[in-house]
Design a protein around this motif. Structure first.
Motif, PDB file in Angstrom:
ATOM      1  N   THR A 385      -9.930 -15.853 -72.370  1.00 55.98           N
ATOM      2  CA  THR A 385      -8.377 -15.684 -72.106  1.00 55.98           C
ATOM      3  C   THR A 385      -8.366 -17.487 -72.440  1.00 55.98           C
ATOM      4  O   THR A 385      -9.044 -18.176 -72.588  1.00 55.98           O
ATOM      5  N   GLU A 387      -6.838 -18.994 -70.179  1.00 55.43           N
ATOM      6  CA  GLU A 387      -6.919 -19.816 -68.750  1.00 55.43           C
ATOM      7  C   GLU A 387      -8.339 -20.401 -69.039  1.00 55.43           C
ATOM      8  O   GLU A 387      -8.613 -21.235 -68.521  1.00 55.43           O
ATOM      9  N   ASP A 390      -8.495 -23.403 -70.776  1.00 56.26           N
ATOM     10  CA  ASP A 390      -7.858 -24.437 -69.739  1.00 56.26           C
ATOM     11  C   ASP A 390      -9.041 -25.068 -69.428  1.00 56.26           C
ATOM     12  O   ASP A 390      -9.288 -26.235 -68.954  1.00 56.26           O
TER      13      ASP A 390
END
Length: 404
Positions: A385, A387, A390
């Motif tokens: 993902t 995320e 990140d």
């Protein structure tokens, strides 16, 4: 559109924690994780039909044989091979390359040339070096540029009637570059040159159509496409496989044995000596079914999103340099942080639950080209993902602060 959370729920390992942090697995170019359907299929084989294949008249042997050959048929259709007997089960990409290289020992002579590229994994360099040492043939290398692309003008200069076999990867494991294999194959065939494509990195991202490519050999590993370790496929055109001698001797690969002479079995059994990884071969078909149920076009589109997002986010960090900047690449980002050894970055991000690969990635010639000890490699799959990307970016920032 992929339902990423539903997909992630199918992979039990993704729910665990590492060092007290949620696992972020970005080492997919080394090996992929396995969905429940694959794990259950492994257990099902051993619990329900465990028996040797091709050799028994009893029920379990017949069931195992049928399942094994059904998997071969699935893979034939998946890669669009003309015949199922052109699909050989191996222990992985390395096994397939060695099988072909060993066979060419009977076809080469001093003065012949074997060509590889500057982007190869060691497994697609060393077997050909060994072949050249045995036969007196010469190894030639397609050069690369600073973007991590093959220099096709250099290929054109090297290619000649002396070139008997070319071995090149479809996608670079170290840089993610997608090579122009269609052009390489077409030009090679003008000289009657055989072409082997190392598909270890491409099989997880795209469906190879071996007839459309017109390659002579195509190899890949099961463990990189959600299948079991110790499994792989060698596709070879029937005419070429009939030219090559057997790689190993033993049971199954024979037609008749006497102390005076042995005759060999027909394809594919000529190259499948001994008891194979039966469960692995069957379950490799399960993994292929699983990926096709998701759809390779959807997988490629989503992974390209991850590649673009990850590239942009990592370049926000001052001092980050990405190696492999071809316009044609897959979801691999190899990078370094200026002044910091990649191993040190990898060690710190691991403490934060993030799995990346550091080192030369079995591609030392690439690292020498860039004059670096190695890279940090983040390789994304369809179950990752933004995320998680990140989280990687924040971990690299933290590592940079600690090590600067």
């Amino acid at each position: 559109m992929l339902d990423i959370q539903s997909i992630r729920a199918e992979f039990p390992i993704l729910s665990q924690k590492v060092n007290g942090k949620p696992l972020v697995y970005f080492d997919n170019a080394a090996t992929s994780q396995k969905p429940k359907v694959v794990l259950e299929a492994i257990a099902s084989y051993y619990e329900e039909i465990n028996a040797n294949i091709h050799r028994g008249v009893h029920k379990l042997s017949q069931l195992a044989t049928d399942a094994y050959e059904a998997s071969r048929g699935k893979i034939q259709r998946h890669i669009n091979a003309a015949h199922s007997h052109e699909v050989l089960f191996t222990s992985g990409t390395t096994h397939g390359i060695n099988l072909v290289a060993n066979g060419f020992a009977s076809l080469l002579k001093p003065g012949d040339e074997v060509m590889v590229s500057a982007l190869e994994h060691h497994s697609n360099i060393v077997p050909w070096q060994m072949l050249c040492e045995r036969t007196g043939a010469q190894l030639t290398v397609i050069p690369m540029n600073e973007k991590g692309e093959l220099i096709m003008e250099g290929f054109d200069r090297l290619l000649s009637e002396k070139t008997k076999v070319i071995a090149v990867n479809h996608i670079s494991n170290a840089l993610g570059t997608i090579n122009p294999i269609e052009e390489i194959i077409a030009k090679a065939h003008r000289f009657g040159t055989a072409v082997l494509i190392d598909g270890a990195q491409s099989a997880a991202h795209m469906k190879p159509d071996v007839q459309a490519l017109d390659c002579d050999f195509y190899v890949f590993s099961g463990h990189k496409i959600c299948g079991p370790t110790g499994t792989g496929i060698l596709y070879g055109k029937e005419a070429w496989l009939n030219k090559l001698p057997p790689y190993q001797g033993g049971g199954e690969m024979i037609k008749e044995v006497t102390f005076e002479k042995t005759t060999y079995a027909d394809l594919p059994h000529k190259f499948e000596a001994g008891t194979p990884n039966i469960a692995g071969g069957i379950v490799l078909g399960t993994a292929i079914d699983y990926l096709n149920s998701i759809g390779f076009e959807a997988i490629a589109a989503y992974e390209n999103e991850l590649l673009e997002y990850g590239t942009r986010r990592l370049l926000e960090i001052e001092g980050v340099k990405i190696y492999g900047t071809s316009e044609h690449k897959t979801s691999v980002i190899s990078f370094n942080v200026e002044g910091i050894h990649p191993f040190d970055i990898g060690t710190i991000v691991d403490k934060l639950g993030i799995a990346v690969r550091t080192g030369h990635h079995c591609a030392q010639p690439i690292m020498r080209f860039f004059d670096i000890p190695g890279t940090i490699r983040a390789s994304f799959a369809f179950y990752n993902t933004k995320e998680e990307i990140d989280a990687l970016v924040e971990a690299v920032k933290k590592a940079k602060t600690m090590l600067s």
